[in-house]
Design a protein around this motif. Structure first.
Motif, PDB file in Angstrom:
ATOM      1  N   PHE A  60      -3.791  18.737  50.658  1.00 26.45           N
ATOM      2  CA  PHE A  60      -2.661  19.128  51.133  1.00 26.45           C
ATOM      3  C   PHE A  60      -2.852  20.639  51.866  1.00 26.45           C
ATOM      4  CE2 PHE A  60       1.439  20.052  51.406  1.00 26.45           C
ATOM      5  CZ  PHE A  60       2.010  21.315  50.545  1.00 26.45           C
ATOM      6  N   ARG A  63      -5.472  20.518  54.840  1.00 25.66           N
ATOM      7  CA  ARG A  63      -4.929  19.814  56.261  1.00 25.66           C
ATOM      8  C   ARG A  63      -4.096  20.668  56.834  1.00 25.66           C
ATOM      9  NH1 ARG A  63      -3.975  13.464  55.678  1.00 25.66           N
ATOM     10  NH2 ARG A  63      -3.162  14.020  57.739  1.00 25.66           N
ATOM     11  N   HIS A 148      -9.307  12.462  52.533  1.00 26.68           N
ATOM     12  CA  HIS A 148      -7.776  12.955  52.882  1.00 26.68           C
ATOM     13  C   HIS A 148      -7.689  13.886  53.948  1.00 26.68           C
ATOM     14  CE1 HIS A 148      -5.632  10.323  50.160  1.00 26.68           C
ATOM     15  NE2 HIS A 148      -6.734  10.562  48.878  1.00 26.68           N
ATOM     16  N   ASP A 151      -8.933  12.575  57.353  1.00 26.87           N
ATOM     17  CA  ASP A 151      -8.169  11.184  57.733  1.00 26.87           C
ATOM     18  C   ASP A 151      -9.136  10.296  58.029  1.00 26.87           C
ATOM     19  OD1 ASP A 151      -5.395  11.836  59.704  1.00 26.87           O
ATOM     20  OD2 ASP A 151      -5.637  11.172  57.757  1.00 26.87           O
TER      21      ASP A 151
END
Lengths: 175, 238
Positions: A60, A63, A148, A151
Protein backbone atom coordinates in the motif's frame (compact mmCIF):
# COMPACT_ATOMS: atom_id res chain seq x y z
CA UNK A 1 -7.22 1.14 11.04
CA UNK A 2 -6.88 3.29 14.14
CA UNK A 3 -4.68 6.38 14.38
CA UNK A 4 -2.34 4.51 16.72
CA UNK A 5 -1.93 1.68 14.23
CA UNK A 6 -1.24 4.18 11.51
CA UNK A 7 1.47 5.91 13.54
CA UNK A 8 3.06 2.50 14.10
CA UNK A 9 2.95 2.07 10.34
CA UNK A 10 4.78 5.38 10.01
CA UNK A 11 7.43 4.41 12.56
CA UNK A 12 7.97 1.09 10.79
CA UNK A 13 7.96 2.17 7.18
CA UNK A 14 9.06 5.84 7.07
CA UNK A 15 12.80 5.03 6.95
CA UNK A 16 12.18 2.36 4.28
CA UNK A 17 10.06 4.63 2.11
CA UNK A 18 12.66 7.38 2.55
CA UNK A 19 15.55 5.11 1.46
CA UNK A 20 13.52 3.87 -1.50
CA UNK A 21 12.74 7.42 -2.64
CA UNK A 22 16.28 8.62 -1.98
CA UNK A 23 17.58 5.94 -4.34
CA UNK A 24 15.66 7.73 -7.10
CA UNK A 25 15.87 11.47 -6.46
CA UNK A 26 18.94 13.63 -6.17
CA UNK A 27 18.04 15.74 -3.16
CA UNK A 28 17.56 14.64 0.43
CA UNK A 29 14.87 17.33 0.86
CA UNK A 30 12.90 15.94 -2.06
CA UNK A 31 13.04 12.43 -0.62
CA UNK A 32 11.87 13.82 2.72
CA UNK A 33 8.99 15.76 1.17
CA UNK A 34 7.85 12.78 -0.88
CA UNK A 35 8.06 10.50 2.15
CA UNK A 36 5.87 12.87 4.18
CA UNK A 37 3.45 13.14 1.29
CA UNK A 38 3.26 9.37 0.98
CA UNK A 39 2.02 9.04 4.57
CA UNK A 40 -0.36 11.99 4.36
CA UNK A 41 -1.95 10.51 1.26
CA UNK A 42 -2.08 7.09 2.88
CA UNK A 43 -3.84 8.53 5.94
CA UNK A 44 -6.32 10.39 3.73
CA UNK A 45 -7.18 7.07 2.15
CA UNK A 46 -7.44 5.21 5.45
CA UNK A 47 -9.67 8.01 6.73
CA UNK A 48 -11.96 7.88 3.70
CA UNK A 49 -12.35 4.09 3.92
CA UNK A 50 -13.30 3.61 7.57
CA UNK A 51 -13.08 0.13 9.11
CA UNK A 52 -10.96 -1.04 6.23
CA UNK A 53 -7.84 -2.89 7.24
CA UNK A 54 -4.92 -2.59 4.88
CA UNK A 55 -4.13 -6.15 3.93
CA UNK A 56 -0.65 -5.37 2.59
CA UNK A 57 0.67 -2.23 4.32
CA UNK A 58 4.09 -2.34 2.65
CA UNK A 59 2.52 -2.72 -0.80
CA UNK A 60 0.00 0.00 0.00
CA UNK A 61 2.68 2.52 1.03
CA UNK A 62 5.31 1.68 -1.61
CA UNK A 63 2.70 1.90 -4.35
CA UNK A 64 1.74 5.39 -3.21
CA UNK A 65 5.45 6.30 -3.09
CA UNK A 66 6.03 4.94 -6.60
CA UNK A 67 3.03 6.85 -7.95
CA UNK A 68 4.33 10.02 -6.32
CA UNK A 69 7.68 9.41 -8.00
CA UNK A 70 5.98 9.07 -11.38
CA UNK A 71 4.23 12.40 -10.80
CA UNK A 72 7.48 13.95 -9.61
CA UNK A 73 9.30 12.90 -12.79
CA UNK A 74 6.40 14.11 -14.89
CA UNK A 75 6.71 17.57 -13.39
CA UNK A 76 10.49 17.74 -13.04
CA UNK A 77 11.56 15.98 -16.24
CA UNK A 78 14.05 13.20 -16.59
CA UNK A 79 15.65 11.35 -13.76
CA UNK A 80 18.73 12.86 -12.19
CA UNK A 81 21.74 11.13 -10.81
CA UNK A 82 21.51 10.15 -7.19
CA UNK A 83 23.62 12.02 -4.67
CA UNK A 84 23.93 10.21 -1.38
CA UNK A 85 27.39 11.43 -0.45
CA UNK A 86 26.22 13.93 2.14
CA UNK A 87 23.85 11.39 3.69
CA UNK A 88 26.58 8.78 3.82
CA UNK A 89 28.99 11.23 5.41
CA UNK A 90 26.41 12.24 7.98
CA UNK A 91 25.53 8.63 8.75
CA UNK A 92 29.15 7.80 9.28
CA UNK A 93 29.34 10.70 11.74
CA UNK A 94 26.17 9.63 13.55
CA UNK A 95 27.05 5.98 13.50
CA UNK A 96 27.47 4.15 16.77
CA UNK A 97 30.57 2.57 15.27
CA UNK A 98 32.43 5.81 15.89
CA UNK A 99 36.13 5.51 15.15
CA UNK A 100 36.47 1.87 16.12
CA UNK A 101 37.25 0.62 12.66
CA UNK A 102 38.08 3.43 10.29
CA UNK A 103 39.55 1.15 7.65
CA UNK A 104 36.35 -0.90 7.49
CA UNK A 105 34.24 2.26 7.19
CA UNK A 106 36.28 3.38 4.21
CA UNK A 107 35.85 -0.01 2.53
CA UNK A 108 32.09 0.06 3.17
CA UNK A 109 31.87 3.56 1.81
CA UNK A 110 33.57 2.55 -1.43
CA UNK A 111 31.13 -0.33 -1.86
CA UNK A 112 28.15 1.85 -1.07
CA UNK A 113 29.29 4.53 -3.43
CA UNK A 114 29.75 2.08 -6.29
CA UNK A 115 26.41 0.42 -5.65
CA UNK A 116 24.48 3.67 -5.32
CA UNK A 117 25.98 5.08 -8.54
CA UNK A 118 25.14 1.93 -10.45
CA UNK A 119 21.62 1.80 -9.02
CA UNK A 120 21.14 5.43 -10.02
CA UNK A 121 22.18 4.58 -13.59
CA UNK A 122 19.80 1.63 -13.59
CA UNK A 123 16.97 3.85 -12.33
CA UNK A 124 17.29 5.79 -15.56
CA UNK A 125 17.33 2.87 -17.96
CA UNK A 126 15.69 -0.01 -16.04
CA UNK A 127 13.65 1.58 -13.22
CA UNK A 128 11.94 -1.73 -12.38
CA UNK A 129 15.33 -3.42 -11.91
CA UNK A 130 16.49 -0.70 -9.53
CA UNK A 131 13.15 -0.78 -7.66
CA UNK A 132 13.12 -4.52 -7.18
CA UNK A 133 16.72 -4.60 -5.92
CA UNK A 134 16.08 -1.88 -3.36
CA UNK A 135 12.80 -3.43 -2.24
CA UNK A 136 14.11 -6.97 -1.95
CA UNK A 137 17.73 -6.65 -0.87
CA UNK A 138 17.79 -3.32 0.94
CA UNK A 139 14.31 -3.23 2.49
CA UNK A 140 13.70 -6.98 2.86
CA UNK A 141 10.21 -6.74 1.41
CA UNK A 142 8.92 -10.28 0.66
CA UNK A 143 8.35 -11.33 -2.96
CA UNK A 144 4.58 -11.56 -2.40
CA UNK A 145 4.48 -7.93 -1.27
CA UNK A 146 6.72 -6.79 -4.13
CA UNK A 147 4.33 -8.54 -6.51
CA UNK A 148 1.53 -6.31 -5.14
CA UNK A 149 3.69 -3.19 -5.32
CA UNK A 150 4.79 -3.80 -8.91
CA UNK A 151 1.55 -5.27 -10.25
CA UNK A 152 3.26 -8.50 -11.26
CA UNK A 153 3.00 -12.15 -10.33
CA UNK A 154 5.34 -13.54 -7.69
CA UNK A 155 7.07 -15.61 -10.37
CA UNK A 156 7.59 -12.56 -12.53
CA UNK A 157 9.13 -10.73 -9.56
CA UNK A 158 11.48 -13.65 -8.91
CA UNK A 159 12.64 -13.50 -12.53
CA UNK A 160 12.98 -9.72 -12.30
CA UNK A 161 15.16 -9.97 -9.17
CA UNK A 162 17.39 -12.51 -10.90
CA UNK A 163 17.76 -10.38 -14.03
CA UNK A 164 18.27 -7.19 -12.04
CA UNK A 165 21.03 -8.79 -10.00
CA UNK A 166 22.79 -9.99 -13.15
CA UNK A 167 22.44 -6.56 -14.71
CA UNK A 168 23.87 -4.89 -11.60
CA UNK A 169 26.75 -7.37 -11.50
CA UNK A 170 27.53 -6.82 -15.16
CA UNK A 171 27.46 -3.04 -14.79
CA UNK A 172 29.75 -3.11 -11.75
CA UNK A 173 32.20 -5.40 -13.50
CA UNK A 174 32.36 -3.18 -16.54
CA UNK A 175 32.73 0.02 -14.49
CA UNK B 1 32.59 -9.99 -7.61
CA UNK B 2 29.92 -12.72 -7.36
CA UNK B 3 26.18 -12.53 -6.46
CA UNK B 4 26.93 -12.81 -2.78
CA UNK B 5 29.29 -9.82 -2.89
CA UNK B 6 26.71 -7.75 -4.77
CA UNK B 7 24.02 -8.64 -2.23
CA UNK B 8 26.35 -7.72 0.63
CA UNK B 9 27.06 -4.41 -1.05
CA UNK B 10 23.31 -3.78 -1.46
CA UNK B 11 22.87 -4.48 2.26
CA UNK B 12 25.24 -1.61 3.05
CA UNK B 13 22.57 0.79 1.76
CA UNK B 14 20.51 -0.14 4.83
CA UNK B 15 22.78 2.09 6.88
CA UNK B 16 21.34 5.16 5.14
CA UNK B 17 18.96 6.58 7.73
CA UNK B 18 16.70 9.62 7.54
CA UNK B 19 17.64 12.64 9.63
CA UNK B 20 16.18 12.02 13.09
CA UNK B 21 14.98 15.59 13.51
CA UNK B 22 13.12 15.50 10.20
CA UNK B 23 11.67 12.08 11.02
CA UNK B 24 10.27 13.43 14.31
CA UNK B 25 8.89 16.61 12.78
CA UNK B 26 7.27 14.68 9.93
CA UNK B 27 5.70 12.36 12.52
CA UNK B 28 4.35 15.37 14.40
CA UNK B 29 2.86 16.71 11.18
CA UNK B 30 1.13 13.39 10.63
CA UNK B 31 -0.17 13.25 14.21
CA UNK B 32 -1.62 16.77 13.77
CA UNK B 33 -3.29 15.77 10.49
CA UNK B 34 -4.76 12.70 12.16
CA UNK B 35 -6.03 14.79 15.11
CA UNK B 36 -7.62 17.33 12.73
CA UNK B 37 -9.36 14.67 10.71
CA UNK B 38 -10.60 12.93 13.87
CA UNK B 39 -12.21 16.18 15.02
CA UNK B 40 -14.06 16.50 11.72
CA UNK B 41 -15.22 12.90 11.64
CA UNK B 42 -16.32 12.90 15.29
CA UNK B 43 -18.56 15.91 14.82
CA UNK B 44 -21.60 14.38 13.04
CA UNK B 45 -21.88 11.59 15.61
CA UNK B 46 -22.00 14.00 18.55
CA UNK B 47 -24.15 16.79 17.23
CA UNK B 48 -27.56 15.07 17.46
CA UNK B 49 -27.16 14.40 21.17
CA UNK B 50 -25.62 17.67 22.27
CA UNK B 51 -26.83 20.28 19.79
CA UNK B 52 -30.13 20.99 21.55
CA UNK B 53 -28.37 21.92 24.79
CA UNK B 54 -26.26 24.66 23.21
CA UNK B 55 -27.30 28.28 23.04
CA UNK B 56 -27.77 30.09 19.73
CA UNK B 57 -24.19 31.41 19.21
CA UNK B 58 -22.72 27.95 19.79
CA UNK B 59 -25.25 26.38 17.45
CA UNK B 60 -24.34 29.01 14.87
CA UNK B 61 -20.67 28.15 15.27
CA UNK B 62 -21.41 24.43 14.92
CA UNK B 63 -23.49 25.12 11.86
CA UNK B 64 -20.49 26.96 10.43
CA UNK B 65 -18.30 23.93 11.05
CA UNK B 66 -20.89 21.71 9.39
CA UNK B 67 -20.96 23.99 6.36
CA UNK B 68 -17.16 23.82 6.17
CA UNK B 69 -17.34 20.03 6.31
CA UNK B 70 -20.01 19.98 3.60
CA UNK B 71 -17.78 22.25 1.50
CA UNK B 72 -14.96 19.70 1.69
CA UNK B 73 -17.31 16.99 0.43
CA UNK B 74 -18.52 19.27 -2.38
CA UNK B 75 -14.89 20.09 -3.25
CA UNK B 76 -13.96 16.42 -3.58
CA UNK B 77 -17.02 15.80 -5.70
CA UNK B 78 -16.33 18.83 -7.91
CA UNK B 79 -12.73 17.69 -8.35
CA UNK B 80 -13.97 14.64 -10.25
CA UNK B 81 -15.08 16.94 -13.08
CA UNK B 82 -11.81 18.92 -13.16
CA UNK B 83 -9.38 18.97 -16.10
CA UNK B 84 -5.56 19.18 -16.29
CA UNK B 85 -4.36 22.67 -15.42
CA UNK B 86 -7.34 23.38 -13.15
CA UNK B 87 -6.79 23.87 -9.41
CA UNK B 88 -8.88 20.85 -8.37
CA UNK B 89 -7.17 18.46 -10.75
CA UNK B 90 -4.55 17.49 -8.17
CA UNK B 91 -7.37 16.47 -5.79
CA UNK B 92 -8.78 14.22 -8.50
CA UNK B 93 -5.40 12.61 -9.17
CA UNK B 94 -4.74 12.11 -5.47
CA UNK B 95 -8.03 10.24 -5.12
CA UNK B 96 -7.07 8.06 -8.07
CA UNK B 97 -3.57 7.38 -6.76
CA UNK B 98 -4.97 6.09 -3.51
CA UNK B 99 -7.53 4.02 -5.38
CA UNK B 100 -4.78 2.61 -7.59
CA UNK B 101 -2.61 1.84 -4.58
CA UNK B 102 -5.24 -0.45 -3.11
CA UNK B 103 -4.62 -4.17 -3.41
CA UNK B 104 -7.06 -5.85 -5.79
CA UNK B 105 -7.39 -8.99 -7.88
CA UNK B 106 -6.18 -8.98 -11.47
CA UNK B 107 -9.63 -8.44 -13.00
CA UNK B 108 -10.30 -5.41 -10.80
CA UNK B 109 -6.87 -3.98 -11.53
CA UNK B 110 -7.46 -4.34 -15.27
CA UNK B 111 -10.88 -2.71 -14.97
CA UNK B 112 -9.36 0.17 -12.98
CA UNK B 113 -6.56 0.64 -15.54
CA UNK B 114 -9.02 0.85 -18.44
CA UNK B 115 -11.25 3.20 -16.45
CA UNK B 116 -8.35 5.54 -15.61
CA UNK B 117 -7.18 5.49 -19.24
CA UNK B 118 -10.72 6.35 -20.37
CA UNK B 119 -10.75 9.29 -17.96
CA UNK B 120 -7.47 10.59 -19.42
CA UNK B 121 -8.84 10.31 -22.98
CA UNK B 122 -12.06 12.06 -21.93
CA UNK B 123 -10.01 14.86 -20.34
CA UNK B 124 -7.91 15.12 -23.49
CA UNK B 125 -11.04 15.51 -25.62
CA UNK B 126 -12.40 18.21 -23.32
CA UNK B 127 -9.11 20.14 -23.16
CA UNK B 128 -8.78 19.93 -26.97
CA UNK B 129 -12.37 21.14 -27.40
CA UNK B 130 -11.57 24.20 -25.24
CA UNK B 131 -8.29 24.94 -27.01
CA UNK B 132 -7.96 27.87 -29.40
CA UNK B 133 -5.75 26.33 -32.09
CA UNK B 134 -8.05 24.42 -34.43
CA UNK B 135 -5.23 22.70 -36.33
CA UNK B 136 -3.76 21.18 -33.17
CA UNK B 137 -7.26 20.30 -31.95
CA UNK B 138 -8.22 18.32 -35.02
CA UNK B 139 -5.09 16.15 -34.87
CA UNK B 140 -5.38 15.61 -31.13
CA UNK B 141 -9.09 14.83 -31.28
CA UNK B 142 -8.57 12.29 -34.04
CA UNK B 143 -5.96 10.56 -31.90
CA UNK B 144 -8.27 10.69 -28.86
CA UNK B 145 -11.04 9.05 -30.90
CA UNK B 146 -8.65 6.28 -31.91
CA UNK B 147 -7.64 5.78 -28.25
CA UNK B 148 -11.30 5.61 -27.25
CA UNK B 149 -11.95 2.80 -29.76
CA UNK B 150 -8.96 0.79 -28.55
CA UNK B 151 -10.08 1.14 -24.93
CA UNK B 152 -13.63 0.10 -25.83
CA UNK B 153 -12.17 -3.10 -27.30
CA UNK B 154 -10.03 -3.63 -24.19
CA UNK B 155 -13.19 -3.40 -22.08
CA UNK B 156 -14.96 -6.17 -23.95
CA UNK B 157 -12.13 -8.60 -24.64
CA UNK B 158 -10.17 -10.74 -22.24
CA UNK B 159 -7.24 -8.91 -20.72
CA UNK B 160 -3.79 -9.92 -21.90
CA UNK B 161 -0.35 -8.59 -21.06
CA UNK B 162 -0.33 -6.86 -24.44
CA UNK B 163 -3.72 -5.17 -23.91
CA UNK B 164 -2.65 -4.05 -20.43
CA UNK B 165 0.48 -2.50 -21.94
CA UNK B 166 -1.56 -0.81 -24.65
CA UNK B 167 -3.93 0.61 -22.02
CA UNK B 168 -0.94 1.99 -20.12
CA UNK B 169 0.50 3.57 -23.28
CA UNK B 170 -2.84 5.21 -24.11
CA UNK B 171 -3.28 6.53 -20.57
CA UNK B 172 0.20 8.05 -20.47
CA UNK B 173 0.06 9.42 -24.05
CA UNK B 174 -3.38 10.99 -23.55
CA UNK B 175 -2.33 12.45 -20.21
CA UNK B 176 0.80 14.02 -21.70
CA UNK B 177 -1.13 15.55 -24.59
CA UNK B 178 -3.83 16.92 -22.26
CA UNK B 179 -1.28 18.44 -19.89
CA UNK B 180 0.76 20.02 -22.67
CA UNK B 181 -2.39 21.35 -24.37
CA UNK B 182 -3.61 22.71 -21.08
CA UNK B 183 -0.25 24.40 -20.40
CA UNK B 184 -0.20 25.89 -23.89
CA UNK B 185 -3.45 27.69 -23.09
CA UNK B 186 -1.47 29.73 -20.56
CA UNK B 187 0.67 31.21 -23.32
CA UNK B 188 3.07 28.31 -24.00
CA UNK B 189 3.88 26.85 -27.39
CA UNK B 190 2.14 23.46 -27.69
CA UNK B 191 4.60 22.12 -30.26
CA UNK B 192 7.72 23.26 -28.36
CA UNK B 193 6.48 21.88 -25.04
CA UNK B 194 5.49 18.55 -26.59
CA UNK B 195 8.93 18.33 -28.22
CA UNK B 196 10.60 18.92 -24.84
CA UNK B 197 8.53 16.20 -23.19
CA UNK B 198 9.34 13.74 -25.98
CA UNK B 199 13.05 14.64 -25.79
CA UNK B 200 13.05 13.87 -22.06
CA UNK B 201 11.57 10.44 -22.68
CA UNK B 202 13.88 9.83 -25.63
CA UNK B 203 16.83 10.11 -23.25
CA UNK B 204 15.51 7.07 -21.38
CA UNK B 205 14.52 5.09 -24.50
CA UNK B 206 16.86 2.13 -25.06
CA UNK B 207 15.33 0.65 -28.20
CA UNK B 208 17.51 1.91 -31.06
CA UNK B 209 14.85 1.36 -33.76
CA UNK B 210 12.20 3.28 -31.85
CA UNK B 211 14.73 6.02 -31.10
CA UNK B 212 15.36 6.47 -34.83
CA UNK B 213 11.61 6.51 -35.56
CA UNK B 214 11.06 9.16 -32.89
CA UNK B 215 13.94 11.29 -34.20
CA UNK B 216 12.55 11.07 -37.75
CA UNK B 217 9.10 12.11 -36.55
CA UNK B 218 10.60 15.00 -34.58
CA UNK B 219 12.44 16.08 -37.73
CA UNK B 220 9.16 16.18 -39.67
CA UNK B 221 7.89 18.60 -37.07
CA UNK B 222 4.15 18.74 -37.87
CA UNK B 223 1.60 18.20 -35.09
CA UNK B 224 0.53 14.76 -36.34
CA UNK B 225 4.15 13.55 -36.32
CA UNK B 226 4.69 14.93 -32.82
CA UNK B 227 1.55 13.21 -31.54
CA UNK B 228 2.85 9.97 -33.04
CA UNK B 229 6.33 10.56 -31.55
CA UNK B 230 4.76 11.20 -28.15
CA UNK B 231 3.06 7.80 -28.25
CA UNK B 232 6.24 6.06 -29.42
CA UNK B 233 8.27 7.69 -26.65
CA UNK B 234 5.76 6.43 -24.07
CA UNK B 235 5.87 2.97 -25.63
CA UNK B 236 9.65 2.92 -25.40
CA UNK B 237 9.83 4.00 -21.76
CA UNK B 238 6.82 2.09 -20.37
Amino acid sequence: MSEKQFIILYDTYAPKIYRFLLSKVSAVETAQDLTSETFLKAWDYVQSEKNTDIAHPAAFLFRIARNLMVDYYRVHGKRKEISLEDVMDKNMGDSEMGNTDIAKNIDDKIDMSQIKDTLAEMSQTHPDYADVLVLYYVEDIPMTEIAHIMDRSEGAVRVLVHRALKELQSRIKSS
Amino acid sequence: MNDSDIIKALHTLRSVEPDKQWLASSRQQLVRRIADSQEISDFPAKRSSILVFFNAPVRLSLAGSFLAFASIITLASAAQQSLPGEPLYSVKRTTEQVERAMPADEATQTKRSVEFAQRRVEELEKVAANSADTQDNTVVQERAASYRKTLARAETTEATQESARETGVIKESAETLAMVLSESKNGGDFTAMLRATIANRLAACQDEEIRIDIQNLLAEGDVASLVEANELSVRCTE
